[in-house]
Design an enzyme around this catalytic site. Structure first.
Site, PDB file in Angstrom:
ATOM      1  N   CYS A  14      56.995  -0.902  58.561  1.00  0.00           N
ATOM      2  CA  CYS A  14      56.666  -1.422  57.238  1.00  0.00           C
ATOM      3  C   CYS A  14      57.939  -1.814  56.495  1.00  0.00           C
ATOM      4  CB  CYS A  14      55.910  -0.374  56.441  1.00  0.00           C
ATOM      5  SG  CYS A  14      54.502   0.335  57.329  1.00  0.00           S
ATOM      6  N   ARG A  32      59.327  -7.924  60.219  1.00  0.00           N
ATOM      7  CA  ARG A  32      59.137  -6.569  60.729  1.00  0.00           C
ATOM      8  C   ARG A  32      57.714  -6.340  61.229  1.00  0.00           C
ATOM      9  NH1 ARG A  32      63.213  -2.992  58.490  1.00  0.00           N
ATOM     10  NH2 ARG A  32      61.798  -1.233  58.591  1.00  0.00           N
ATOM     11  N   TRP A  82      52.205  -1.917  57.946  1.00  0.00           N
ATOM     12  CA  TRP A  82      51.730  -2.035  59.316  1.00  0.00           C
ATOM     13  C   TRP A  82      50.903  -0.789  59.587  1.00  0.00           C
ATOM     14  CZ3 TRP A  82      52.394   0.480  64.115  1.00  0.00           C
ATOM     15  CH2 TRP A  82      52.043  -0.267  65.252  1.00  0.00           C
ATOM     16  N   ASN A 128      57.420   4.300  53.981  1.00  0.00           N
ATOM     17  CA  ASN A 128      57.518   3.970  55.396  1.00  0.00           C
ATOM     18  C   ASN A 128      57.576   5.267  56.180  1.00  0.00           C
ATOM     19  OD1 ASN A 128      57.651   1.310  54.701  1.00  0.00           O
ATOM     20  ND2 ASN A 128      59.778   1.006  55.339  1.00  0.00           N
ATOM     21  N   GLY A 129      57.024   5.268  57.391  1.00  0.00           N
ATOM     22  CA  GLY A 129      57.079   6.462  58.226  1.00  0.00           C
ATOM     23  C   GLY A 129      55.710   7.089  58.394  1.00  0.00           C
ATOM     24  N   GLU A 164      62.154  -8.818  81.674  1.00  0.00           N
ATOM     25  CA  GLU A 164      62.372  -9.292  80.313  1.00  0.00           C
ATOM     26  C   GLU A 164      61.692 -10.644  80.097  1.00  0.00           C
ATOM     27  OE1 GLU A 164      63.812  -9.689  76.355  1.00  0.00           O
ATOM     28  OE2 GLU A 164      63.302  -8.011  77.667  1.00  0.00           O
ATOM     29  N   LYS A 195      58.792 -11.413  77.310  1.00  0.00           N
ATOM     30  CA  LYS A 195      58.888 -12.473  76.313  1.00  0.00           C
ATOM     31  C   LYS A 195      57.638 -13.352  76.316  1.00  0.00           C
ATOM     32  CE  LYS A 195      62.274 -11.334  74.237  1.00  0.00           C
ATOM     33  NZ  LYS A 195      61.805 -10.052  74.637  1.00  0.00           N
ATOM     34  N   GLU A 212      54.673 -11.475  74.859  1.00  0.00           N
ATOM     35  CA  GLU A 212      54.847 -11.171  73.437  1.00  0.00           C
ATOM     36  C   GLU A 212      54.451 -12.337  72.540  1.00  0.00           C
ATOM     37  OE1 GLU A 212      58.423  -8.098  72.447  1.00  0.00           O
ATOM     38  OE2 GLU A 212      59.026  -9.981  73.382  1.00  0.00           O
ATOM     39  N   HIS A 243      53.348  -5.940  99.105  1.00  0.00           N
ATOM     40  CA  HIS A 243      52.779  -4.612  98.897  1.00  0.00           C
ATOM     41  C   HIS A 243      51.716  -4.599  97.807  1.00  0.00           C
ATOM     42  CE1 HIS A 243      55.624  -2.783 101.651  1.00  0.00           C
ATOM     43  NE2 HIS A 243      56.589  -3.483 101.064  1.00  0.00           N
ATOM     44  N   LYS A 297      59.024  -5.719  64.388  1.00  0.00           N
ATOM     45  CA  LYS A 297      60.393  -5.873  64.860  1.00  0.00           C
ATOM     46  C   LYS A 297      61.066  -4.527  65.081  1.00  0.00           C
ATOM     47  CE  LYS A 297      64.183  -8.067  65.836  1.00  0.00           C
ATOM     48  NZ  LYS A 297      64.283  -8.793  67.115  1.00  0.00           N
TER      49      LYS A 297
END
Length: 607
Positions: free
Chosen positions: A2, A27, A74, A99-100, A481, A485, A488, A504, A602
Site C-alpha cells: 500500500c 506499488r 492493496w 501499511n502492513g 526470468e 516477465k 506478469e 522428462h 511493486k
C-alpha cells in the site's frame, strides 16, 4: 504494497496528497482515499479503483484544509470495497492510514467490540483507530497514545494519524514497514516512498523501527523505540525529478528497459579501478569478512531470486565454494542448518521485502555476516545488514522488474570477484571479468537496437495462451526470468525449463500452439542445446531463438535473432534484454496494463 502520503502545511494539501498517491500507483492497489482536517472537522473521501476516481470525486466536492492523510490500499484483510478503503476513522474523532499487517487484530477487535465499538470494515486497520480512541480517553496526548497503542500491536505497520482536535499536527510511526518524513520549509510530509513527495521536497528523514514522529508545519519531533527524543539525519534525494517521469516513452517499463546501459554504468561507478575491483565499495570491514567466508547463502524473492540462481553458477564455478539459493518465504519457515563461515546474502530491489527481511532477522546472529544487494538507500535491509552494495538503478516504477534485475546481476558479479580473490582467482581472470563489465553497457545498447525486430516477433504471441522458455547453465535462470516477465504483464501462462529436461515431461506440451523461446549463446552448451531444439521442431513447435552463433539458422518454424557478443560469464545480463522487450511488446499488443499488471504490487512488504 500500500501507499501512504500525509501533509501538514500552511497551504491547502488536497492536491499535494492526490499527486503523492498518483506517484505511488506503481506499488499496486485496489482503492484510494483521503482525509483532511479543517475547522474542527475531519472530512473523508474514498473510492474503489484508480486514484483518478478519487480525484474526480474531489473535483466535484473538494476538501479544504491544511493537514491531511491519504492512502492507496492493496487488499489483505477484506475485499476491495469503499468500506475497507483507508483512511479509517473512529467516529469523527480521528483518522488513520496504515501499511502492513496486524497479526493479533482479531483478539484486539473482540476486546473493543466488548467495550461497545462498532466496526464498519473487515480490515485490521480499523482496530488501530478504535484502540487510539479508547486510549485517548485516559491519555490525551496523541503521540503518547500512539506509543501505547503500538505497544499492543503484533506485526508490521507504518502509520499516519490525524486528530480532529489537533488539526495542525500529524503523528506517524513505523515498525517493519517503510515510512519517510519529507522536510519542507514551513510544511512537512510523510510517505511510504520518497517518490510520492518529490514535487514538494527532495529532503528526507528515514524513520527507524520503533520511531514515532510528530509533525507540524514548523517542527518535526521524533522519539525512538525507547522513548528518548532523537534527531535522525536529513538526506537529499540523489536522483533527478525526471527519474520518476516517463519522458518520451509510452510506459515506465519501456523507459526502464532502455535505461539499462546507463544504470549498469552507475552500478559500476566507483567500484572498479583499472583492471580490478575496489572492495571498499562493500563498506568498512568487508575485506575481513570476505577473508572468513566459506560458503554463501542467498535469500530472495521473485526476480531477485532468479538473480541469485545466476550467482550460484558464478560463485561455484569462479570461486569454488558452496552457494545455496532459496526463496525467502520458504527459508524463513523451516529449521535451517547454517554452516560456519556463512555469508548471508539477501537481494531486494526495495530493501523492504517482508519475507527476505524476516529471514535476515531470523538468522542474523547465527551467520558470519550479512550482505544485501539493494536499490533503495536507507531501506530496512540496508540498515540491518553488515554490508551493502547498492545497485544504483534509480527509481523503478514499472511493477515488472527490469533494470533492477540486470544491475543485481552486475552487483553479484562484483561479489563473485571479491570472493574469488580469496580462492585462487588470478589477476588475469579478474582483469578479464572487469573488462567484460566495462564493455557491458555498450553491448546492452546493441541488444536494445534489436527492439524493432523483437516487436515484429511479438505478433506471433498475441493470440497464444502458453509459452515455453528454455535455457541451459547460467541461461536457465534467465529463461525463468523471461517466463516471469511474460506472465506478469501479458497474462500468458509461461514456464521455463532447463533445455535438457524437455524429454522428462515438458515435451508433451509442445505443439504448434506452444511457442518455444530459447536463449542460445555461443558457449560449451550450444551443441547440446541444438539437439534439444530439434526435439521441439520434430513435434511441430515454433521456435524463437536468441542466438550468439551463426550455427543457428532461421528456417520454417525457426525464428533467429542474432545477439551481440559479450564475455561468456556475463551472457545472463545481455540475454535478459530481448526477453524483456519481447514481454513488453506482447503485453502492448494484448492491451494489458503494462506498468501496473493486475493483482501485483511493486514492493511486497507483507507476507
Amino acid at each position: 504494497m500500500c501507499g501512504i502520503v500525509g501533509a501538514v502545511a500552511a497551504r491547502p494539501v488536497q492536491d499535494i496528497l492526490l499527486e503523492g498517491l498518483r506517484r505511488l500507483e506503481y506499488r499496486g492497489y485496489d482503492s484510494a482515499g483521503v482525509a483532511i482536517a479543517a475547522e474542527g472537522v475531519i472530512s473523508r473521501c474514498r473510492r474503489i479503483g484508480k486514484v483518478q476516481s478519487l480525484a474526480d470525486a474531489l473535483h466535484e466536492t473538494p476538501l479544504a484544509g491544511q493537514s491531511g492523510i491519504a492512502h492507496t490500499r492493496w487488499a489483505t484483510h477484506g475485499v476491495p470495497s469503499e468500506a475497507n478503503a483507508h483512511p479509517h476513522m473512529s467516529a469523527d474523532q480521528l483518522a488513520v492510514v496504515h501499511n502492513g499487517i496486524i497479526e493479533n487484530y482479531e483478539v484486539l477487535k473482540q476486546d473493543l467490540q466488548a467495550k461497545g465499538y462498532q466496526f464498519s470494515s473487515e480490515t485490521d486497520t480499523e482496530v488501530i483507530a478504535h484502540l487510539l480512541a479508547e486510549t485517548l480517553k485516559t491519555e490525551p496526548n496523541l503521540m503518547a497514545a500512539v506509543r501505547l497503542v503500538t505497544a499492543q500491536l503484533e506485526g508490521a505497520y507504518a502509520l499516519g494519524v490525524m486528530l480532529k482536535s489537533e488539526p495542525d499536527k500529524l503523528v506517524s510511526a513505523r515498525k517493519g514497514s517503510p515510512l519517510v518524513i519529507g522536510v519542507g520549509i514551513g510544511e512537512h510530509f510523510i510517505a511510504s516512498d520518497q517518490l510520492a513527495l518529490l514535487p514538494v521536497t527532495d529532503r528526507f528523514i528515514f524513520l527507524e523501527d520503533g520511531d514515532i514522529a510528530e509533525l507540524s508545519a514548523s517542527e518535526i519531533r521524533i522519539q525512538a523505540a525507547d522513548g528518548q527524543w532523537v534527531e535522525r539525519p536529513v538526506t537529499q534525494f540523489e536522483h533527478g525529478l525526471s527519474s520518476a517521469e516517463k519522458g518520451p516513452y509510452k510506459h515506465f517499463m519501456l523507459k526502464e528497459i532502455f535505461e539499462q546501459p546507463t544504470v549498469i554504468k552507475a552500478c559500476l561507478e566507483g567500484r572498479l579501478s583499472g583492471d580490478h575491483l575496489l572492495e571498499q565499495a562493500f563498506g568498512n570491514g568487508a575485506d575481513r569478512i570476505f577473508d572468513q567466508v566459506k560458503q554463501v547463502q542467498i535469500i530472495a524473492c521473485g526476480t531477485s531470486y532468479h538473480a541469485g540462481l545466476v550467482a550460484k553458477y558464478w560463485i561455484e564455478s569462479l570461486v569454488g565454494i558452496p552457494c545455496m539459493v532459496e526463496v525467502a518465504s520458504e527459508y524463513r519457515y523451516r529449521p535451517v542448518v547454517i554452516q560456519e563461515g556463512t555469508l548471508f546474502l539477501t537481494i531486494s530491489q526495495s530493501g523492504e521485502t517482508a519475507d527476505t527481511l524476516a529471514a535476515l532477522r531470523e538468522v542474523k546472529d547465527r551467520v558470519l555476516a550479512s550482505l544485501v544487494i539493494c536499490n533503495v538507500p536507507g531501506s530496512s535491509l540496508v540498515r540491518e545488514s553488515d554490508l551493502c552494495l547498492m545497485t544504483n538503478a534509480g527509481p523503478e516504477i514499472g511493477v515488472a522488474s527490469t533494470k533492477a534485475f540486470t544491475t543485481q546481476l552486475v552487483a553479484l558479479m562484483l561479489v563473485t570477484i571479491a570472493l574469488g580473490r580469496r580462492y585462487g582467482m588470478t589477476k588475469a581472470t579478474e582483469a578479464e571479468l572487469v573488462q567484460g563489465l566495462r564493455d557491458l553497457p555498450g553491448q546492452v545498447d546493441e541488444a536494445l537496437a534489436l527492439d524493432e525486430s523483437i516487436q515484429t516477433l511479438a505478433q506471433a504471441f498475441a493470440e497464444k495462451h502458453h509459452t515455453l522458455f528454455l535455457g541451459r547453465g547460467t541461461l536457465y535462470p534467465v529463461a525463468m526470468e523471461g517466463a516471469l516477465k511474460l506472465k506478469e504483464i501479458s497474462y500468458i501462462h509461461a514456464e521455463a525449463y532447463p533445455a535438457g529436461e524437455l524429454k522428462h515431461g515438458p515435451l508433451a506440451l509442445v505443439d504448434k500452439e506452444m511457442p518455444v523461446v530459447t536463449v542460445a549463446p555461443e558457449n560449451e552448451m550450444l551443441d547440446k542445446l541444438k539437439s534439444n531444439l530439434q526435439e521441439v521442431r520434430a513435434r511441430g513447435g515454433e521456435l524463437f531463438v536468441f542466438a550468439g552463433s551463426a550455427q543457428l539458422k532461421a528456417e520454417d518454424g525457426v525464428h533467429v535473432v542474432t545477439m551481440p557478443t559479450c564475455s561468456e560469464m556475463l551472457q545472463p545480463v545481455l540475454y535478459t534484454i530481448p526477453l524483456q522487450l519481447l514481454s513488453y511488446h506482447v503485453a502492448v499488443l494484448k492491451g494489458t496494463d503494462v506498468d501496473q499488471p493486475r493483482n501485483l504490487a511493486k514492493s511486497v512488504t507483507v507476507e
